[in-house]
Write an enzyme that holds these catalytic residues in place. Structure first.
Site, PDB file in Angstrom:
ATOM      1  N   LEU A 106      36.004  24.947  67.107  1.00  0.00           N
ATOM      2  CA  LEU A 106      36.691  23.883  67.848  1.00  0.00           C
ATOM      3  C   LEU A 106      37.577  23.011  66.952  1.00  0.00           C
ATOM      4  O   LEU A 106      38.018  21.936  67.358  1.00  0.00           O
ATOM      5  CB  LEU A 106      35.676  23.006  68.601  1.00  0.00           C
ATOM      6  CG  LEU A 106      34.909  23.702  69.729  1.00  0.00           C
ATOM      7  CD1 LEU A 106      33.954  22.731  70.415  1.00  0.00           C
ATOM      8  CD2 LEU A 106      35.856  24.300  70.770  1.00  0.00           C
ATOM      9  N   SER A 108      37.011  21.487  63.943  1.00  0.00           N
ATOM     10  CA  SER A 108      36.442  20.272  63.345  1.00  0.00           C
ATOM     11  C   SER A 108      37.107  19.902  62.012  1.00  0.00           C
ATOM     12  O   SER A 108      37.489  18.746  61.788  1.00  0.00           O
ATOM     13  CB  SER A 108      34.933  20.477  63.203  1.00  0.00           C
ATOM     14  OG  SER A 108      34.462  20.057  61.979  1.00  0.00           O
ATOM     15  N   ALA A 110      40.118  20.726  60.745  1.00  0.00           N
ATOM     16  CA  ALA A 110      41.519  20.292  60.882  1.00  0.00           C
ATOM     17  C   ALA A 110      41.587  18.906  61.531  1.00  0.00           C
ATOM     18  O   ALA A 110      42.419  18.072  61.146  1.00  0.00           O
ATOM     19  CB  ALA A 110      42.303  21.304  61.704  1.00  0.00           C
ATOM     20  N   ASP A 152      45.340  25.740  63.832  1.00  0.00           N
ATOM     21  CA  ASP A 152      44.435  24.616  64.098  1.00  0.00           C
ATOM     22  C   ASP A 152      45.107  23.278  63.786  1.00  0.00           C
ATOM     23  O   ASP A 152      45.141  22.370  64.624  1.00  0.00           O
ATOM     24  CB  ASP A 152      43.157  24.732  63.249  1.00  0.00           C
ATOM     25  CG  ASP A 152      42.218  25.815  63.752  1.00  0.00           C
ATOM     26  OD1 ASP A 152      42.658  26.654  64.559  1.00  0.00           O
ATOM     27  OD2 ASP A 152      41.042  25.829  63.324  1.00  0.00           O
TER      28      ASP A 152
HETATM   29  C1  MEV Z   1      40.565  29.739  63.857  1.00  0.00           C
HETATM   30  O1  MEV Z   1      40.572  28.646  64.742  1.00  0.00           O
HETATM   31  C2  MEV Z   1      41.479  30.816  64.330  1.00  0.00           C
HETATM   32  C3  MEV Z   1      41.582  32.050  63.454  1.00  0.00           C
HETATM   33  O2  MEV Z   1      42.639  32.843  64.004  1.00  0.00           O
HETATM   34  C4  MEV Z   1      41.861  31.712  62.014  1.00  0.00           C
HETATM   35  C5  MEV Z   1      43.240  31.143  61.781  1.00  0.00           C
HETATM   36  O3  MEV Z   1      44.122  31.274  62.642  1.00  0.00           O
HETATM   37  O4  MEV Z   1      43.457  30.571  60.702  1.00  0.00           O
HETATM   38  C6  MEV Z   1      40.310  32.878  63.509  1.00  0.00           C
END
Ligand code: MEV
Length: 319
Positions: A106, A108, A110, A152
């Site tokens: 979710l 957190s 960032a 994020d």
């Molecule tokens: C993380 O929220 C999403 C991923 O695609 C990693 C990224 O985009 O850095 C898993």
């Protein structure tokens, strides 16, 4: 000087997680129900440059100059100081708190970076634009985690739904009608960096297997953008189901995530998928408004430790 505060919401990835790390598009939206918050108070009785960080939720406190170089809170603050060209800030205390579960997909990390950079900059007399805050939070993630896509920090800094392609200018999404999402937490904590790192190793060993999966996820994200911007939101459900299959093939689902995804569909969701790094953390379901309560209840009965019902609002063009 009165205390200064800033907050930032959590986020949810609707389509394209993991593939986004490999240059494919993805869609994400803020989740206002969970937030990180930072409050800064001046401490005129302490010496210049004395910056104390308190994290009551984690039961900790430390001075900035004691924090290791790779500590994410310390990094966010040092990068903000560097950006503003300040070497010795006025003495202050920063309270960092968050209702966003850690390692749950979710956003957190960032959200804490975004709130921290904003609050600290404002304390130092500068109001940072979303683009700068996003860049600083990305830098924290990059040094801390290795290979984040940047989705994020972008969705959280801009606080609007986005269509995101790594390295390209931000594209804000304009949903033609609102839609409701139910987020279900498996309760299993799973650091994104580990899932991203494992998938990278698998991709390096066998790119012919993974590239088509990333391409298929990209097509889904592009189609989803069309349905969102034309208001045909029910059609997103089937795309979520398809995206979940791809994520399973990428090896980032888990028994708990699959169980919640199935439970949501059985309770009447139009579609469901894991969201974020996977292996644990959260899933999300798209629900007809009259089924949201029943779906949330079913998720809890099937082991969700928490559910959040959130609405992605329609974008009203300026009059
Ligand atoms: C993380 O929220 C999403 C991923 O695609 C990693 C990224 O985009 O850095 C898993």
């Amino acid at each position: 000087m009165p205390a200064i505060s800033a907050s930032a919401s959590g986020k949810i990835i609707l389509f394209g997680e993991h593939a986004v790390v490999y240059g494919r598009p993805a869609i994400a939206a803020p989740v206002e129900q969970v937030r990180a918050r930072v409050v800064v108070t001046a401490e005129p009785r302490r010496r210049l440059g004395s910056v104390l960080i308190q994290t009551p939720d984690l039961g900790g406190q430390a001075y900035l100059d004691e924090l290791p170089q790779d500590d994410p809170l310390g990094l966010a603050m040092r990068l903000t100081l560097e950006h503003l060209g300040v070497s010795r800030p006025p003495a202050c205390t920063l309270w960092v708190s968050s209702t966003i579960p850690i390692a749950a997909g979710l956003g957190s990390g960032a959200a804490i970076s975004v709130a921290l950079c904003r609050a600290f900059a404002e304390f130092l007399g500068a109001e940072l634009p979303a683009e700068t805050v996003s860049d600083l939070a990305f830098e924290v993630d990059r040094i801390h985690h290795g290979t984040p896509s940047g989705i994020d920090n972008t969705v959280i800094a801009y606080a609007q739904p986005i269509f995101f392609v790594r390295g390209q200018p931000i594209q804000l999404l304009q949903p033609a009608s609102q839609f409701t999402l139910i987020i279900g937490d498996t309760g299993v904590r799973s650091p994104t960096a580990a899932a991203v790192g494992d998938l990278r190793k698998a991709w390096q060993a066998d790119p012919e297997r993974y590239e088509p999966l990333f391409d298929a996820a990209a097509e889904i994200a592009i189609r989803a953008r069309g349905w969102i911007e034309s208001g045909q939101v029910q059609r997103l459900g089937a795309l979520m189901d398809e995206n979940h299959v791809l994520l399973c093939e990428m090896g980032v689902s888990s028994a708990e995530l699959d169980r919640l995804v199935e439970a949501a569909r059985a309770a009447g969701a139009w579609g469901a998928k894991l969201s974020g790094g996977g292996r644990g953390g959260n899933m999300l379901a798209l629900a007809p408004p009259e089924r949201t309560a029943a779906i949330a209840e079913s998720l809890r009965q099937h082991g969700a430790t928490r559910t959040i019902t959130t609405t992605v609002r329609a974008h009203k063009p300026p009059q």
